[in-house]
Design a protein around this motif. Structure first.
Motif, PDB file in Angstrom:
ATOM      1  N   GLY A  93      -0.655   1.399  15.115  1.00 50.56           N
ATOM      2  CA  GLY A  93      -1.239  -0.355  15.087  1.00 50.56           C
ATOM      3  C   GLY A  93      -0.531  -0.715  13.815  1.00 50.56           C
ATOM      4  N   GLU A  94      -1.313  -1.681  13.209  1.00 49.10           N
ATOM      5  CA  GLU A  94      -0.874  -2.299  12.029  1.00 49.10           C
ATOM      6  C   GLU A  94      -1.984  -2.233  10.850  1.00 49.10           C
ATOM      7  OE1 GLU A  94       1.057  -6.589  11.971  1.00 49.10           O
ATOM      8  OE2 GLU A  94      -0.984  -6.925  11.357  1.00 49.10           O
ATOM      9  N   ALA A  95      -1.431  -2.195   9.533  1.00 51.17           N
ATOM     10  CA  ALA A  95      -2.118  -1.836   8.465  1.00 51.17           C
ATOM     11  C   ALA A  95      -1.983  -3.275   7.734  1.00 51.17           C
ATOM     12  CB  ALA A  95      -1.927  -0.676   7.696  1.00 51.17           C
ATOM     13  N   VAL A  96      -3.340  -3.641   6.875  1.00 52.15           N
ATOM     14  CA  VAL A  96      -3.250  -4.617   5.960  1.00 52.15           C
ATOM     15  C   VAL A  96      -3.859  -4.266   4.633  1.00 52.15           C
ATOM     16  CG1 VAL A  96      -3.850  -7.049   5.744  1.00 52.15           C
ATOM     17  CG2 VAL A  96      -3.633  -6.247   8.128  1.00 52.15           C
ATOM     18  N   ALA A  97      -2.968  -4.424   3.671  1.00 46.39           N
ATOM     19  CA  ALA A  97      -3.370  -4.348   2.089  1.00 46.39           C
ATOM     20  C   ALA A  97      -4.592  -5.389   1.786  1.00 46.39           C
ATOM     21  CB  ALA A  97      -2.269  -4.013   1.411  1.00 46.39           C
ATOM     22  N   GLU A  98      -5.170  -5.042   0.760  1.00 53.53           N
ATOM     23  CA  GLU A  98      -5.976  -6.171   0.067  1.00 53.53           C
ATOM     24  C   GLU A  98      -5.302  -7.182  -0.240  1.00 53.53           C
ATOM     25  OE1 GLU A  98      -7.695  -3.717  -2.940  1.00 53.53           O
ATOM     26  OE2 GLU A  98      -9.540  -3.184  -1.799  1.00 53.53           O
ATOM     27  N   GLU A  99      -4.277  -7.184  -0.797  1.00 56.88           N
ATOM     28  CA  GLU A  99      -3.412  -8.536  -1.041  1.00 56.88           C
ATOM     29  C   GLU A  99      -2.791  -9.026  -0.073  1.00 56.88           C
ATOM     30  OE1 GLU A  99      -0.819  -5.198  -1.189  1.00 56.88           O
ATOM     31  OE2 GLU A  99      -2.807  -5.596  -2.293  1.00 56.88           O
ATOM     32  N   GLY A 100      -2.831  -8.778   1.172  1.00 56.54           N
ATOM     33  CA  GLY A 100      -2.125  -9.263   2.260  1.00 56.54           C
ATOM     34  C   GLY A 100      -0.920  -8.470   2.997  1.00 56.54           C
ATOM     35  N   THR A 101      -0.575  -7.630   2.183  1.00 58.67           N
ATOM     36  CA  THR A 101       0.869  -6.901   2.664  1.00 58.67           C
ATOM     37  C   THR A 101       0.453  -6.312   4.014  1.00 58.67           C
ATOM     38  OG1 THR A 101       1.765  -6.818   0.526  1.00 58.67           O
ATOM     39  CG2 THR A 101       2.533  -5.338   2.337  1.00 58.67           C
ATOM     40  N   THR A 102       1.521  -6.254   5.114  1.00 60.18           N
ATOM     41  CA  THR A 102       1.291  -5.667   6.221  1.00 60.18           C
ATOM     42  C   THR A 102       2.399  -4.769   6.515  1.00 60.18           C
ATOM     43  OG1 THR A 102       2.392  -7.539   7.573  1.00 60.18           O
ATOM     44  CG2 THR A 102       0.194  -7.621   7.241  1.00 60.18           C
ATOM     45  N   LYS A 129       6.171  -2.226  -3.131  1.00 62.49           N
ATOM     46  CA  LYS A 129       6.708  -3.521  -4.239  1.00 62.49           C
ATOM     47  C   LYS A 129       6.190  -4.825  -3.759  1.00 62.49           C
ATOM     48  CE  LYS A 129      11.409  -1.670  -5.354  1.00 62.49           C
ATOM     49  NZ  LYS A 129      12.667  -1.921  -5.655  1.00 62.49           N
ATOM     50  N   ALA A 130       5.758  -4.736  -2.401  1.00 64.80           N
ATOM     51  CA  ALA A 130       5.200  -6.013  -1.725  1.00 64.80           C
ATOM     52  C   ALA A 130       3.648  -6.200  -2.287  1.00 64.80           C
ATOM     53  CB  ALA A 130       5.328  -6.013  -0.224  1.00 64.80           C
ATOM     54  N   MET A 131       3.429  -4.868  -2.632  1.00 68.21           N
ATOM     55  CA  MET A 131       1.691  -4.741  -3.051  1.00 68.21           C
ATOM     56  C   MET A 131       1.825  -4.661  -4.405  1.00 68.21           C
ATOM     57  SD  MET A 131       0.012  -2.012  -0.628  1.00 68.21           S
ATOM     58  CE  MET A 131       1.343  -0.587  -0.549  1.00 68.21           C
ATOM     59  N   GLY A 132       3.014  -4.984  -5.163  1.00 66.95           N
ATOM     60  CA  GLY A 132       3.148  -5.005  -6.475  1.00 66.95           C
ATOM     61  C   GLY A 132       3.033  -3.522  -7.316  1.00 66.95           C
ATOM     62  N   GLY A 182      -0.903  10.564  -5.252  1.00 63.75           N
ATOM     63  CA  GLY A 182      -2.107  10.989  -5.274  1.00 63.75           C
ATOM     64  C   GLY A 182      -2.908   9.557  -5.618  1.00 63.75           C
ATOM     65  N   MET A 183      -2.219   8.523  -5.921  1.00 64.02           N
ATOM     66  CA  MET A 183      -2.885   7.342  -6.237  1.00 64.02           C
ATOM     67  C   MET A 183      -3.559   6.480  -4.931  1.00 64.02           C
ATOM     68  SD  MET A 183       0.454   4.570  -6.486  1.00 64.02           S
ATOM     69  CE  MET A 183      -0.458   3.204  -7.290  1.00 64.02           C
ATOM     70  N   GLU A 184      -4.792   6.133  -5.064  1.00 56.99           N
ATOM     71  CA  GLU A 184      -5.633   5.562  -3.998  1.00 56.99           C
ATOM     72  C   GLU A 184      -5.049   4.089  -3.601  1.00 56.99           C
ATOM     73  OE1 GLU A 184      -7.723   7.564  -2.722  1.00 56.99           O
ATOM     74  OE2 GLU A 184      -7.179   9.032  -3.970  1.00 56.99           O
ATOM     75  N   LEU A 185      -5.090   4.087  -2.311  1.00 57.10           N
ATOM     76  CA  LEU A 185      -4.825   2.548  -1.654  1.00 57.10           C
ATOM     77  C   LEU A 185      -5.690   2.462  -0.583  1.00 57.10           C
ATOM     78  CD1 LEU A 185      -0.875   3.157  -1.510  1.00 57.10           C
ATOM     79  CD2 LEU A 185      -2.175   1.885  -3.315  1.00 57.10           C
ATOM     80  N   LYS A 186      -6.252   1.107  -0.565  1.00 55.21           N
ATOM     81  CA  LYS A 186      -7.205   0.699   0.447  1.00 55.21           C
ATOM     82  C   LYS A 186      -6.564  -0.197   1.443  1.00 55.21           C
ATOM     83  CE  LYS A 186     -11.866  -0.868   0.835  1.00 55.21           C
ATOM     84  NZ  LYS A 186     -13.150  -1.218   0.334  1.00 55.21           N
ATOM     85  N   PHE A 187      -6.608   0.285   2.699  1.00 61.72           N
ATOM     86  CA  PHE A 187      -6.042  -0.546   3.737  1.00 61.72           C
ATOM     87  C   PHE A 187      -7.121  -0.844   4.895  1.00 61.72           C
ATOM     88  CE2 PHE A 187      -2.600   1.740   1.920  1.00 61.72           C
ATOM     89  CZ  PHE A 187      -1.850   0.935   1.432  1.00 61.72           C
TER      90      PHE A 187
END
Length: 929
Positions: A102-111, A152-155, A162-167
Motif C-alpha cells: 500500500g502507501e506510507a505517509v511520514a509525519e511531515e507528509g512525505t508519501t 531527503k524529502a523527509m529532511g 537503526g534510526m527510528e522513523l514513524k509512518f
C-alpha cells in the motif's frame, strides 16, 4: 615411397635450435608480419567482442535502472503451487515473490509505496536496479529500507542504520496501521516514473498484519534472454495451471532488447561473430598460406640430410612459436591497455551519466582474451601442421621442388601451335597479362585472398550500416518538433503520475504514463475542460514557422461509458454466466449495464487512421466491425495488451453489444456540488444521472490490442497501465455525442530555420496560458485553478540525450574502426607476404631483362586486380548482403534507417588502391638488399 626408416635419428638439440633460429632469420620479414597478424587478431577479437559485450551490459543496466527491476514478466496474485510451477520451467532463469502492500505517509507528509519481497526477488531481481546501496534488506519485524529521495524529502540528509522513523501505512484499501520502524538500509533508484520511491518491509511484518507472501503474491520473473515477450507470455499461459484467472504481463528481457539495439537480435549477433572469426582466420591463413610453398621447400632440404619428423616439427614450430608468442604478448598488452584504461575513461563521462554512471560496465574480459589467444594459437599451429604434413608425406625431391601450383593435364591433340598467330604485345600489356597469370597461377591462394578481403570489407560496411541505422538520433528524429499536452492535476502529480514525460526515454510513447485520465481530470472533471484550450490552440497554430498542414491536432472528449455486461466481460476475470444479473445500470458487474467508475477517453479518428485500422484488421483477420466504426454507429475499444487468451475469446463475442456515453457535469454544477453540505451532496449524487446528458446507443465494434505486431502507428492521448478504457470513434460518431470537441494534445511541425523563434513563442504562450488557468476558480477544495499545459521539444530531447548518444556512437564506432583496420591490414599482409615469398622469382625475372620499374608496376597491377575484383564483388554481392541486413534490422527496430555506405565504400576502395601502389615502392628496395 618414403618410410619411417629412411630418416636418420639425431639427438643434437642445439643443432635443431640453431637451425630453427637460422630459418627464423631467413623468414624474419614473414615472421614479423605473422607476429603483427597474431597481435591484430587478438586485439580485434578482444576489442570487438569486449566492446560489444560492454555495450550490451551498459544498455541492460540502463534499462534495468530505469525500470527499477530486472524482471521482464509478472504473474499477479499467484499461489504457492503456481510459484513452484514457475520455478520448474526451463526458460525461467529467476523468479521471486513481490507484494504491493500500500502507501506510507511520514509525519511531515512525505508519501511512498510500500512493498515486501522475498530473498530471491530482492537479491537477484530488484537489487541490481539500484546503486549506492547501504545497509541490508529488512529482516526483523520493525525494519524498513527506503530510497534516498524519500529520506531527503523527509529532511534526512545523512541517514544512519537503526534510526527510528514513524509512518502511517495504508495496507490495502481498508486497513491503516501507525508504526515506528527502524531504518535498516537505503538506496539510490533511477526510476523516472516513480518520484515517490518504494519502501521495503520484512516478510515478518507483513505476516504480523495478517498476510503471507508465500500464500499469495505477484511473481516477478526473468525469462530466458533469447525469448521475446510474445513467446514467453504464450508459454506462461500454457504452462502455469489456473492461469486463465490470472493476469500475466510480459515484456522483452532487457538483455534481448540490448542485443537487438546492437545487432538486431541474437541470430544476427551469432552470424556477425562467425564473420569476424572468419576474417581473423583468413588474416593469419593468408600469411601462412602464401609462404607455405617456401616453408615446404626449406623443410624438404632438412629432410634430405636425414632429419626425423619430430625434428622437422621442432625446427619449424620453433620459428613459428617465437612469432606466435611475441604476437600474443603484444596483443594481450595492447588489448588490456585500450579496454581497461582508454575505453572506460572515454565512456565513463558520457555513458549512463543519468543512471548512476558506467562504473560497473566492463569492456575488458579475461574470458574473451583467453578465447582470442587460443583461437590465434590454434589457427597458426593448424596451418603449421599442414606444412609438416606435406613435408613428411612427400619425397625429398617433391618437397624441394614444391611450388603450390596445381597443373592441369591436357591431352596432346597432336596439333602444333603456330607462332604466326601470336600477336606481339606492348610492354605495358605484357605486364597486365603477366599480372593476371600470376594471380590465377595460384588459384587457391587467389580465391582465399579475394574472399577474405571481401569478408573484411563486408563486415566493416555491415557494421557501418547497423551503427548508422540504429543510431539513437533516429529515435528522437521520429518525435514531433514540439508536443503540447495537458499536465496532470496537482493531486495527480503529488501521487507521482505524469512527471515521467519530462525525462522519458524518447524511444517510448511520449503520451503513455502510469496514470490515467483520472489523474488528469481530478479537480478538472467538468464537461468544458479541455487539456489544450481553444485559445491556446489557435495561438500555437498561428505562430510564424508552424506548418499547419503537417501539424497534428488530436480531438476527442472525456465521458462516462455504459456498456452491457457481456460487452465488458473480457475485463472481468471471475465472470460467471450462471449469475443472475440485475436490471439497470450500476458500477458492479452484477448489473446488466455497467457504467464506468471514472471518465473514459474518446478519441476521434480521421479517415486515414480508420483506413489503416481496417487494413490491419483485414490482414490479421480480427473479429471487429470496422463498417460501424467508419459510419459512426459504433465505437472501438482499444487496450494496452490487457487481455489474456481466454479473455480474447470473450472479446470476440462482445462485437455488437450496446454502449452509450454520458457527459460530465458542467463546471457550474461541479462548483455548486462542492459548495454543498455532505447531506446535500448525497442527494445531489443520487440525482446526477438525470442531470447529465446521455448519447444515443452505439454498438461495440470490438477490442483492439495496440501492442500487437503490426498495429498502426496512430497517435494516442494520455493512456496508462492501470486498466484504463480507451475508445476510438469517427467524426460522424462523435457528432452524435452530447459534448463539444476538446483538444487532447498537439504535435507541431515547424520550419527548421525558425525553430528557435518558434520555441520561444511556444514557451511564452504556455506561460501565459498556465498563468490564466492558475487564476481560475477551482472545483475541488484541494485543487487551485485548472491544470496547465506543457511542451516537449525534440531539440530538448537531443540535448538531454547528448552524452548518451556520444557514448553510443563511440562504442559502435570503435567496433567499426577495428573491423576497418583489420580488413585493410589483411589486404596489406597479402601484398607484402606475396612479394616476400616471390623474391627468387623476381630475381630470375630481373636476370632476363625486367627492370626494377617494371617489377614495381607488375606488383602494383596484381594488387589493382585484387582491388578491382574485391570492389566489384562488394558492390554486387555486398550490396545484396547489406540489403538483407536492412530488411532484418527494420523488422527488429522500428526506428532503423538505412543509408547505403557509398562514402565508406569509396574510402575502402581508395585505401586498397593506395596499398597497391605503396607496397611495391616500400618493399622493392628492401628486398633488393
Amino acid at each position: 615411397m618414403k618410410g619411417k626408416s629412411s630418416n636418420i635419428p639425431g639427438n643434437n638439440r642445439s643443432v635443431i635450435r640453431m637451425l630453427s633460429r637460422e630459418f627464423g632469420k631467413y623468414n624474419k620479414k614473414r615472421n614479423r608480419i605473422l607476429m603483427a597478424a597474431v597481435a591484430l587478431c587478438i586485439v580485434t577479437l578482444t576489442m570487438v567482442f569486449g566492446i560489444a559485450f560492454g555495450k550490451v551490459q551498459a544498455e541492460y543496466m540502463r534499462a534495468v535502472r530505469m525500470a527499477g527491476t530486472s524482471a521482464s514478466a509478472c504473474i499477479a496474485g499467484a499461489s504457492r503451487e503456481q510459484y513452484e510451477e514457475v520455478r520448474s520451467l526451463s526458460y525461467v532463469k529467476r523468479v521471486g515473490r513481490s507484494v504491493s502492500v500500500g502507501e506510507a505517509v511520514a509525519e511531515e507528509g512525505t508519501t511512498f509505496r510500500v512493498q515486501v519481497l522475498d530473498k530471491s526477488a530482492w537479491e537477484e531481481i530488484v537489487k541490481p536496479a539500484y546503486t549506492d546501496i547501504s545497509g541490508h534488506y529488512p529482516v526483523k519485524e520493525q525494519e524498513i529500507m527506503l530510497p534516498v529521495k524519500s529520506l531527503k524529502a523527509m529532511g534526512i540528509q545523512s541517514p544512519r542504520e537503526g534510526m527510528e522513523l514513524k509512518f502511517t501505512v495504508h495496507v490495502g484499501l481498508f486497513q491503516t496501521e501507525t508504526e515506528e520502524f527502524s531504518l535498516s538500509g537505503w538506496y539510490t533508484d533511477h526510476m523516472e516514473g516513480e518520484p515517490r520511491g518504494i519502501g521495503y518491509i520484512s516478510e515478518e511484518k507483513y505476516r504480523r498484519w495478517g498476510y503471507d507472501i508465500r500464500r499469495e503474491s505477484d511473481l516477478v520473473i526473468c525469462q530466458s534472454d533469447s525469448m521475446d515477450w510474445q513467446e514467453a507470455e504464450q508459454r506462461l499461459y500454457e504452462d502455469v495451471k489456473g492461469s486463465s484467472g490470472l493476469k500475466v504481463t510480459v515484456r522483452n528481457p532487457f538483455a534481448y532488447d540490448a542485443v537487438g539495439q546492437l545487432a538486431g537480435g541474437y541470430s544476427m549477433a551469432v552470424l556477425g561473430a562467425f564473420v569476424i572469426f572468419g576474417g581473423m582466420f583468413f588474416l593469419i591463413y593468408n600469411i601462412m598460406g602464401i609462404s607455405m610453398a617456401g616453408d615446404i621447400r626449406q623443410m624438404g632440404l632438412i629432410n634430405t640430410i636425414g632429419a626425423t619428423r619430430k625434428q622437422i616439427r621442432r625446427i619449424y614450430y620453433g620459428q613459428i612459436q617465437r612469432a606466435l608468442q611475441s604476437g600474443i604478448l603484444a596483443g594481450t598488452a595492447l588489448s588490456a591497455v585500450v579496454l581497461k584504461a582508454a575505453v572506460p575513461e572515454i565512456l565513463g563521462r558520457q555513458y549512463l551519466s543519468r543512471f548512476g554512471g558506467a562504473g560497473e560496465v566492463r569492456f575488458f574480459r579475461w574470458s574473451i582474451l583467453i578465447a582470442a589467444v587460443v583461437f590465434a594459437g590454434l589457427i597458426t599451429s593448424g596451418i603449421s601442421a599442414c606444412v609438416i604434413y606435406r613435408v613428411v608425406n612427400a619425397s625429398c625431391v617433391e618437397s624441394i621442388g614444391y611450388t603450390d601450383v596445381k597443373s592441369k593435364r591436357k591431352k596432346d591433340s597432336g596439333k602444333v601451335h603456330s607462332i604466326k598467330n601470336h600477336k606481339r604485345r606492348s610492354a605495358d600489356r605484357e605486364l597486365c597479362v603477366m599480372a593476371r597469370q600470376n594471380l590465377t597461377r595460384y588459384r587457391g591462394r587467389f580465391f582465399a585472398a579475394v574472399f577474405s578481403i571481401f569478408l573484411g570489407m563486408a563486415a566493416f560496411l555491415s557494421s557501418v550500416v547497423i551503427t548508422d541505422g540504429s543510431d539513437y538520433v533516429h529515435v528522437i528524429e521520429q518525435c514531433p518538433d514540439f508536443l503540447i499536452a495537458g499536465e496532470f492535476s496537482r493531486w495527480g502529480q503529488q501521487e507521482g503520475y505524469g512527471n515521467e514525460y519530462k525525462t522519458r526515454d524518447p524511444g517510448e510513447d511520449m503520451m503513455e504514463t502510469k496514470g490515467s485520465s483520472f489523474c488528469l481530470l481530478y479537480g478538472n472533471d467538468y464537461d468544458e475542460f479541455s487539456p489544450v484550450s481553444d485559445e491556446a490552440r489557435e495561438k500555437l497554430l498561428s505562430i510564424d514557422g508552424v506548418k499547419q498542414e503537417t501539424s497534428y491536432v488530436m480531438e476527442g472528449a472525456y465521458m462516462f461509458s455504459t456498456v452491457s455486461r457481456k460487452g465488458i466481460r473480457p475485463f472481468i476475470t471471475d465472470y460467471n454466466e450462471n449469475v443472475q444479473v440485475k436490471e439497470g445500470i450500476g458500477y458492479d458487474e452484477e448489473y446488466s449495464m455497467v457504467e464506468s467508475a471514472n471518465e473514459d477517453v474518446l478519441q476521434i479518428l480521421g479517415r486515414e487512421e480508420i483506413k489503416e485500422l481496417r487494413e490491419y484488421a483485414e490482414n490479421h483477420h480480427l473479429p471487429v466491425d470496422m463498417d460501424s466504426l467508419e459510419n459512426g454507429t459504433g465505437v472501438m475499444l482499444l487496450h494496452d495488451h490487457m487481455l489474456s487468451p481466454e479473455q480474447e475469446k470473450a472479446a470476440e463475442e462482445s462485437v455488437g453489444e450496446p454502449v452509450y456515453f454520458t457527459a460530465m457535469w458542467s463546471k457550474e454544477q461541479l462548483v455548486s456540488f462542492h459548495q454543498m453540505t455532505p447531506d446535500e451532496r448525497d442527494a445531489a449524487a443520487e440525482a446526477r444521472d438525470a442531470d447529465r446528458k446521455r448519447s444515443e446507443e452505439f454498438s461495440l465494434c470490438g477490442y483492439m490490442d495496440n501492442r500487437e505486431e503490426g498495429f498502426p502507428a496512430i497517435q494516442q492521448s494520455w493512456h496508462g497501465s492501470e486498466g484504463m478504457v480507451y475508445y476510438l470513434i469517427s467524426e460522424e460518431g462523435f457528432a452524435k455525442l452530447p459534448t463539444e470537441k476538446k483538444t487532447l494534445y498537439m504535435e507541431l511541425d515547424v520550419e527548421d530555420a525558425k525553430e528557435p523563434e518558434v520555441k520561444r513563442e511556444i514557451q511564452n504562450i504556455i506561460l501565459e496560458e498556465n498563468q490564466r488557468r492558475a487564476e481560475l476558480p477551482g472545483t475541488a477544495e484541494d485543487e487551485e485553478g485548472e491544470a496547465g499545459i506543457f511542451m516537449i521539444g525534440r531539440s530538448d530531447l537531443l540535448a538531454e540525450a547528448e552524452n548518451y548518444i556520444r557514448g553510443n556512437r563511440t562504442i559502435l564506432g570503435s567496433i567499426s574502426a577495428v573491423l576497418l583496420f583489420a580488413g585493410l591490414t589483411n589486404y596489406f599482409n597479402v601484398m607484402v607476404t606475396g612479394m616476400i615469398s616471390r623474391r627468387k622469382e623476381f630475381e630470375v625475372m630481373e636476370s632476363i631483362g625486367m627492370t626494377k620499374r617494371q617489377k614495381r608496376r607488375l606488383v602494383a597491377m596484381e594488387g589493382l586486380y585484387y582491388c578491382l575484383i574485391v570492389t566489384a564483388l562488394t558492390v554486387t554481392a555486398g550490396s545484396v548482403i547489406l540489403r538483407l541486413i536492412c530488411i532484418y534490422m527494420e523488422r527488429r527496430l522500428s526506428y532503423f534507417t538505412f543509408h547505403y555506405p557509398i562514402g565508406w565504400l569509396a574510402v575502402m576502395a581508395g585505401a586498397l588502391a593506395a596499398i597497391c601502389l605503396a607496397v611495391p615502392e616500400l618493399l622493392c628496395g628492401r628486398l633488393e638488399k
